[in-house]
Motif scaffolding. Structure first.
Motif, mmCIF file in Angstrom:
data_model
loop_
_atom_site.group_PDB
_atom_site.id
_atom_site.type_symbol
_atom_site.label_atom_id
_atom_site.label_comp_id
_atom_site.label_asym_id
_atom_site.label_seq_id
_atom_site.Cartn_x
_atom_site.Cartn_y
_atom_site.Cartn_z
ATOM 1 N N GLU A 85 54.357 30.211 41.762
ATOM 2 C CA GLU A 85 53.200 29.994 40.905
ATOM 3 C C GLU A 85 51.991 29.553 41.729
ATOM 4 N N ALA A 86 52.214 28.677 42.703
ATOM 5 C CA ALA A 86 51.112 28.213 43.556
ATOM 6 C C ALA A 86 50.508 29.379 44.338
ATOM 7 N N PHE A 87 51.369 30.266 44.837
ATOM 8 C CA PHE A 87 50.867 31.440 45.556
ATOM 9 C C PHE A 87 49.969 32.272 44.653
ATOM 10 N N TRP A 88 50.415 32.548 43.426
ATOM 11 C CA TRP A 88 49.633 33.407 42.531
ATOM 12 C C TRP A 88 48.362 32.734 42.032
ATOM 13 N N ARG A 89 48.360 31.410 41.931
ATOM 14 C CA ARG A 89 47.108 30.728 41.584
ATOM 15 C C ARG A 89 46.075 30.933 42.686
ATOM 16 N N LYS A 90 46.515 30.893 43.955
ATOM 17 C CA LYS A 90 45.601 31.166 45.080
ATOM 18 C C LYS A 90 45.101 32.608 45.033
ATOM 19 N N VAL A 91 45.987 33.536 44.728
ATOM 20 C CA VAL A 91 45.580 34.939 44.610
ATOM 21 C C VAL A 91 44.545 35.081 43.501
ATOM 22 N N ALA A 92 44.799 34.464 42.351
ATOM 23 C CA ALA A 92 43.857 34.544 41.229
ATOM 24 C C ALA A 92 42.491 34.003 41.636
ATOM 25 N N ALA A 93 42.476 32.917 42.402
ATOM 26 C CA ALA A 93 41.200 32.367 42.889
ATOM 27 C C ALA A 93 40.513 33.361 43.818
ATOM 28 N N GLY A 94 41.284 34.043 44.659
ATOM 29 C CA GLY A 94 40.720 35.064 45.542
ATOM 30 C C GLY A 94 40.157 36.239 44.776
ATOM 31 N N VAL A 95 40.828 36.631 43.707
ATOM 32 C CA VAL A 95 40.308 37.706 42.849
ATOM 33 C C VAL A 95 38.993 37.257 42.226
ATOM 34 N N ALA A 96 38.971 36.052 41.686
ATOM 35 C CA ALA A 96 37.752 35.526 41.047
ATOM 36 C C ALA A 96 36.596 35.432 42.036
ATOM 37 N N ALA A 97 36.909 35.149 43.302
ATOM 38 C CA ALA A 97 35.874 35.013 44.338
ATOM 39 C C ALA A 97 35.450 36.361 44.917
ATOM 40 N N GLU B 143 37.357 38.313 46.778
ATOM 41 C CA GLU B 143 37.998 38.511 48.070
ATOM 42 C C GLU B 143 39.123 39.540 48.031
ATOM 43 N N ARG B 144 39.587 39.849 46.843
ATOM 44 C CA ARG B 144 40.683 40.812 46.696
ATOM 45 C C ARG B 144 40.643 41.420 45.310
ATOM 46 N N VAL C 162 39.821 42.532 50.500
ATOM 47 C CA VAL C 162 38.544 43.062 50.984
ATOM 48 C C VAL C 162 37.722 42.027 51.745
ATOM 49 N N ASP C 163 38.226 40.817 51.856
ATOM 50 C CA ASP C 163 37.533 39.755 52.594
ATOM 51 C C ASP C 163 37.824 39.937 54.083
ATOM 52 N N MET C 164 36.981 40.735 54.736
ATOM 53 C CA MET C 164 37.179 41.119 56.133
ATOM 54 C C MET C 164 36.097 40.502 57.017
ATOM 55 N N PRO C 165 36.343 40.443 58.323
ATOM 56 C CA PRO C 165 35.313 39.973 59.249
ATOM 57 C C PRO C 165 34.068 40.866 59.192
ATOM 58 N N ARG D 43 36.902 48.456 56.141
ATOM 59 C CA ARG D 43 38.351 48.436 56.030
ATOM 60 C C ARG D 43 38.820 47.366 55.052
ATOM 61 N N ALA D 44 40.069 47.529 54.604
ATOM 62 C CA ALA D 44 40.709 46.545 53.732
ATOM 63 C C ALA D 44 42.201 46.516 54.045
ATOM 64 N N ASP D 45 42.834 45.411 53.688
ATOM 65 C CA ASP D 45 44.278 45.251 53.868
ATOM 66 C C ASP D 45 44.992 45.426 52.538
ATOM 67 N N VAL D 46 46.160 46.023 52.601
ATOM 68 C CA VAL D 46 47.034 46.173 51.447
ATOM 69 C C VAL D 46 48.075 45.064 51.540
ATOM 70 N N SER D 47 48.288 44.351 50.449
ATOM 71 C CA SER D 47 49.130 43.161 50.508
ATOM 72 C C SER D 47 50.042 43.045 49.291
#
Length: 171
Positions: free
Chosen positions: A44-56, A58-59, A79-82, A88-92
């Motif tokens: 659950e903690a992992f997915w809360r971080k992912v949700a925050a990244g989506v909202a920001a 970043e993904r 999509v949060d790349m240097p 480019r983007a990473d698939v995760s």
């Protein structure tokens, strides 16, 4: 079965279902960054971080839902790349619940992700997976090119080391 992209609020609302898919995959032996036994609340903690990244922004998070509306698969486009890699983007975290495998869900998720990547102007996608896995065979069938393997890169959830293969796809 339906594939859809979730926004940050939707992702947060689905944390429990997403955690269930992650837990099932790890308990089924998937090397996706987690070790057994999984601590309570870890998924659950992992997915809360992912949700925050989506909202920001970043993904992008995609889910597959079965006919009952339950999430049975997921995949992220990071999509949060240097600054020097805006193209480019990473698939995760390609995850498909064991009850839903061998139904083409992973391929459908990946096609939706690739379409989104094209839509937002990405031209190169990168991912990694366990060498010789079902996922590696899927990626190769869908036109991904293996860049190389790294021995003993990660651990399987029950402890033994595994090699990782890196793939890329120009889109």
């Amino acid at each position: 079965m339906t594939i859809r992209e979730l926004d940050g609020a939707q992702a947060l609302a689905c944390v429990g279902q997403l955690a269930g898919v992650l837990r099932d995959c790890v308990e089924g032996g998937a090397s996706v960054g987690f070790m057994l036994p999984l601590a309570e609340g870890r998924c659950e903690a992992f997915w809360r971080k992912v949700a925050a990244g989506v909202a920001a922004g970043e993904r992008h998070l995609f889910v597959a839902e079965d006919d009952a509306g339950r999430i049975c698969g997921t995949l992220s486009l990071v999509v949060d790349m240097p600054d020097n890699q805006p193209h480019r983007a990473d698939v995760s975290k390609m995850l498909v619940h064991r009850r839903a495998r061998r139904q083409g869900i992973a391929a459908r998720l990946l096609r939706a992700l690739e379409a989104k990547a094209r839509e937002i102007g990405k031209t190169t996608l990168v991912l990694d997976t366990v060498t010789g896995s079902d996922a590696s065979r899927l990626y190769e069938r869908l036109g991904w090119q293996r860049a190389g393997d790294i021995p003993n890169y990660a651990l399987m959830p029950d402890g033994p080391p595994c090699s990782t293969s890196y793939y890329f796809k120009p889109i």
